[in-house]
Motif scaffolding. Structure first.
Motif, PDB file in Angstrom:
ATOM      1  N   PHE A  62       1.126  43.560  44.274  1.00 56.43           N
ATOM      2  CA  PHE A  62       1.014  44.974  43.907  1.00 56.43           C
ATOM      3  C   PHE A  62       0.580  45.129  42.452  1.00 56.43           C
ATOM      4  O   PHE A  62      -0.244  45.984  42.121  1.00 56.43           O
ATOM      5  CB  PHE A  62       2.335  45.712  44.132  1.00 56.43           C
ATOM      6  CG  PHE A  62       2.591  46.112  45.553  1.00 56.43           C
ATOM      7  CD1 PHE A  62       1.715  46.936  46.244  1.00 56.43           C
ATOM      8  CD2 PHE A  62       3.739  45.680  46.202  1.00 56.43           C
ATOM      9  CE1 PHE A  62       1.959  47.319  47.548  1.00 56.43           C
ATOM     10  CE2 PHE A  62       3.992  46.052  47.508  1.00 56.43           C
ATOM     11  CZ  PHE A  62       3.104  46.873  48.194  1.00 56.43           C
ATOM     12  N   THR A  63       1.153  44.318  41.562  1.00 56.84           N
ATOM     13  CA  THR A  63       0.815  44.410  40.137  1.00 56.84           C
ATOM     14  C   THR A  63      -0.641  44.038  39.915  1.00 56.84           C
ATOM     15  O   THR A  63      -1.354  44.710  39.162  1.00 56.84           O
ATOM     16  CB  THR A  63       1.753  43.516  39.298  1.00 56.84           C
ATOM     17  OG1 THR A  63       3.100  43.938  39.511  1.00 56.84           O
ATOM     18  CG2 THR A  63       1.416  43.603  37.820  1.00 56.84           C
ATOM     19  N   ARG A  64      -1.092  42.982  40.557  1.00 55.37           N
ATOM     20  CA  ARG A  64      -2.495  42.564  40.432  1.00 55.37           C
ATOM     21  C   ARG A  64      -3.429  43.686  40.912  1.00 55.37           C
ATOM     22  O   ARG A  64      -4.409  44.014  40.258  1.00 55.37           O
ATOM     23  CB  ARG A  64      -2.718  41.280  41.221  1.00 55.37           C
ATOM     24  CG  ARG A  64      -4.067  40.661  41.039  1.00 55.37           C
ATOM     25  CD  ARG A  64      -4.182  39.234  41.579  1.00 55.37           C
ATOM     26  NE  ARG A  64      -3.535  39.008  42.858  1.00 55.37           N
ATOM     27  CZ  ARG A  64      -2.384  38.333  43.015  1.00 55.37           C
ATOM     28  NH1 ARG A  64      -1.757  37.834  41.962  1.00 55.37           N
ATOM     29  NH2 ARG A  64      -1.873  38.150  44.205  1.00 55.37           N
ATOM     30  N   ARG A  65      -3.103  44.293  42.038  1.00 55.36           N
ATOM     31  CA  ARG A  65      -3.926  45.400  42.557  1.00 55.36           C
ATOM     32  C   ARG A  65      -3.917  46.585  41.593  1.00 55.36           C
ATOM     33  O   ARG A  65      -4.955  47.210  41.353  1.00 55.36           O
ATOM     34  CB  ARG A  65      -3.430  45.839  43.930  1.00 55.36           C
ATOM     35  CG  ARG A  65      -3.798  44.888  45.041  1.00 55.36           C
ATOM     36  CD  ARG A  65      -3.394  45.416  46.393  1.00 55.36           C
ATOM     37  NE  ARG A  65      -3.886  46.752  46.679  1.00 55.36           N
ATOM     38  CZ  ARG A  65      -5.055  47.043  47.226  1.00 55.36           C
ATOM     39  NH1 ARG A  65      -5.872  46.070  47.536  1.00 55.36           N
ATOM     40  NH2 ARG A  65      -5.410  48.292  47.460  1.00 55.36           N
TER      41      ARG A  65
ATOM     42  N   LEU B 296       0.261  52.378  28.948  1.00 56.35           N
ATOM     43  CA  LEU B 296       1.357  51.476  29.302  1.00 56.35           C
ATOM     44  C   LEU B 296       1.180  50.920  30.708  1.00 56.35           C
ATOM     45  O   LEU B 296       1.475  49.760  30.971  1.00 56.35           O
ATOM     46  CB  LEU B 296       2.689  52.225  29.179  1.00 56.35           C
ATOM     47  CG  LEU B 296       3.949  51.449  29.540  1.00 56.35           C
ATOM     48  CD1 LEU B 296       4.160  50.305  28.570  1.00 56.35           C
ATOM     49  CD2 LEU B 296       5.146  52.382  29.527  1.00 56.35           C
ATOM     50  N   ALA B 297       0.679  51.728  31.618  1.00 58.51           N
ATOM     51  CA  ALA B 297       0.479  51.302  33.003  1.00 58.51           C
ATOM     52  C   ALA B 297      -0.571  50.204  33.131  1.00 58.51           C
ATOM     53  O   ALA B 297      -0.656  49.553  34.168  1.00 58.51           O
ATOM     54  CB  ALA B 297       0.099  52.491  33.870  1.00 58.51           C
ATOM     55  N   ASP B 298      -1.348  49.981  32.072  1.00 58.99           N
ATOM     56  CA  ASP B 298      -2.357  48.924  32.079  1.00 58.99           C
ATOM     57  C   ASP B 298      -1.784  47.566  31.689  1.00 58.99           C
ATOM     58  O   ASP B 298      -2.514  46.577  31.672  1.00 58.99           O
ATOM     59  CB  ASP B 298      -3.498  49.273  31.119  1.00 58.99           C
ATOM     60  CG  ASP B 298      -4.289  50.476  31.578  1.00 58.99           C
ATOM     61  OD1 ASP B 298      -4.352  50.719  32.803  1.00 58.99           O
ATOM     62  OD2 ASP B 298      -4.837  51.178  30.711  1.00 58.99           O
ATOM     63  N   ARG B 299      -0.526  47.512  31.385  1.00 57.25           N
ATOM     64  CA  ARG B 299       0.118  46.261  30.984  1.00 57.25           C
ATOM     65  C   ARG B 299       0.772  45.616  32.204  1.00 57.25           C
ATOM     66  O   ARG B 299       1.387  46.306  33.021  1.00 57.25           O
ATOM     67  CB  ARG B 299       1.182  46.509  29.915  1.00 57.25           C
ATOM     68  CG  ARG B 299       0.667  47.224  28.695  1.00 57.25           C
ATOM     69  CD  ARG B 299      -0.294  46.335  27.906  1.00 57.25           C
ATOM     70  NE  ARG B 299      -0.768  47.011  26.716  1.00 57.25           N
ATOM     71  CZ  ARG B 299      -2.029  47.359  26.534  1.00 57.25           C
ATOM     72  NH1 ARG B 299      -2.923  47.117  27.437  1.00 57.25           N
ATOM     73  NH2 ARG B 299      -2.397  47.951  25.422  1.00 57.25           N
ATOM     74  N   PRO B 300       0.680  44.296  32.350  1.00 56.38           N
ATOM     75  CA  PRO B 300       1.275  43.657  33.527  1.00 56.38           C
ATOM     76  C   PRO B 300       2.783  43.865  33.626  1.00 56.38           C
ATOM     77  O   PRO B 300       3.324  43.985  34.728  1.00 56.38           O
ATOM     78  CB  PRO B 300       0.927  42.181  33.369  1.00 56.38           C
ATOM     79  CG  PRO B 300       0.354  42.016  32.014  1.00 56.38           C
ATOM     80  CD  PRO B 300      -0.012  43.353  31.480  1.00 56.38           C
ATOM     81  N   GLU B 301       3.467  43.941  32.496  1.00 54.48           N
ATOM     82  CA  GLU B 301       4.912  44.147  32.524  1.00 54.48           C
ATOM     83  C   GLU B 301       5.290  45.465  33.210  1.00 54.48           C
ATOM     84  O   GLU B 301       6.322  45.539  33.869  1.00 54.48           O
ATOM     85  CB  GLU B 301       5.504  44.126  31.100  1.00 54.48           C
ATOM     86  CG  GLU B 301       5.445  42.791  30.425  1.00 54.48           C
ATOM     87  CD  GLU B 301       4.147  42.503  29.687  1.00 54.48           C
ATOM     88  OE1 GLU B 301       4.122  41.527  28.929  1.00 54.48           O
ATOM     89  OE2 GLU B 301       3.159  43.239  29.855  1.00 54.48           O
TER      90      GLU B 301
END
Length: 166
Positions: free
Chosen positions: A149-152, A14-19
């Protein structure tokens, strides 16, 4: 990064999803901002601590909803949930515009129509709708940080041989 290279898309948790990143980083950053701007809303400084905390929490959930809405609208325009890895200027502008538009609309509705909350004398107002400056600045400062932060976070889990996805 060259525009011709495909965007690698993480797979798995789940942590691999941008949402996931949008929700987590929006929550953390907006929650802090909600507490910082307490003095700019009438009655918040005098409110019982737990009541004020709950109010800030609910406002933060709304902010997270705005961020997800802005993200998904931008996904539709970009035709990819992973536009965030290499955002084009129009995608950044759309993401920001949706968040600012929602903020102006909701602030107007709740301060002018339903009067669910009011600004204190410390809140500068921005014409033409009388939107508070603090919520506008919030939506100009926090979303770019959330995207960064999400992109990183997404790039941290990428493998060089992964192919682009949806």
């Amino acid at each position: 990064m060259d525009k011709e290279q495909p965007v690698a898309v993480p797979a798995g948790s789940l942590a691999d999803r941008p949402e996931f990143g949008i929700v987590v980083f929006s929550f953390l950053l907006h929650f802090v901002w909600e507490f910082i701007q307490v003095p700019t809303y009438a009655g918040m400084s005098e409110m019982d601590h737990w009541q004020a905390t709950k109010l800030c929490l609910w406002a933060t959930f709304g902010d997270v909803g705005f961020a997800l809405t802005a993200f998904w609208i931008t996904c539709m325009a970009a035709r990819s949930r992973y536009w965030i890895l290499r955002p084009a200027p129009f995608q950044l502008a759309l993401f920001m515009a949706v968040g600012v538009g929602l903020t102006i609309g909701f602030e107007y509705y709740y301060t002018q129509i339903t009067q669910r909350w009011t600004y204190s004398e410390l809140m500068p107002l921005v014409p033409p709708f009388g939107t508070g400056l603090s919520p506008l600045i919030q939506w100009l400062v926090i979303p770019p940080l959330v995207l960064w932060f999400t992109r990183r976070q997404l790039r941290g889990g990428l493998k060089p041989d992964q192919s682009p996805g949806p």
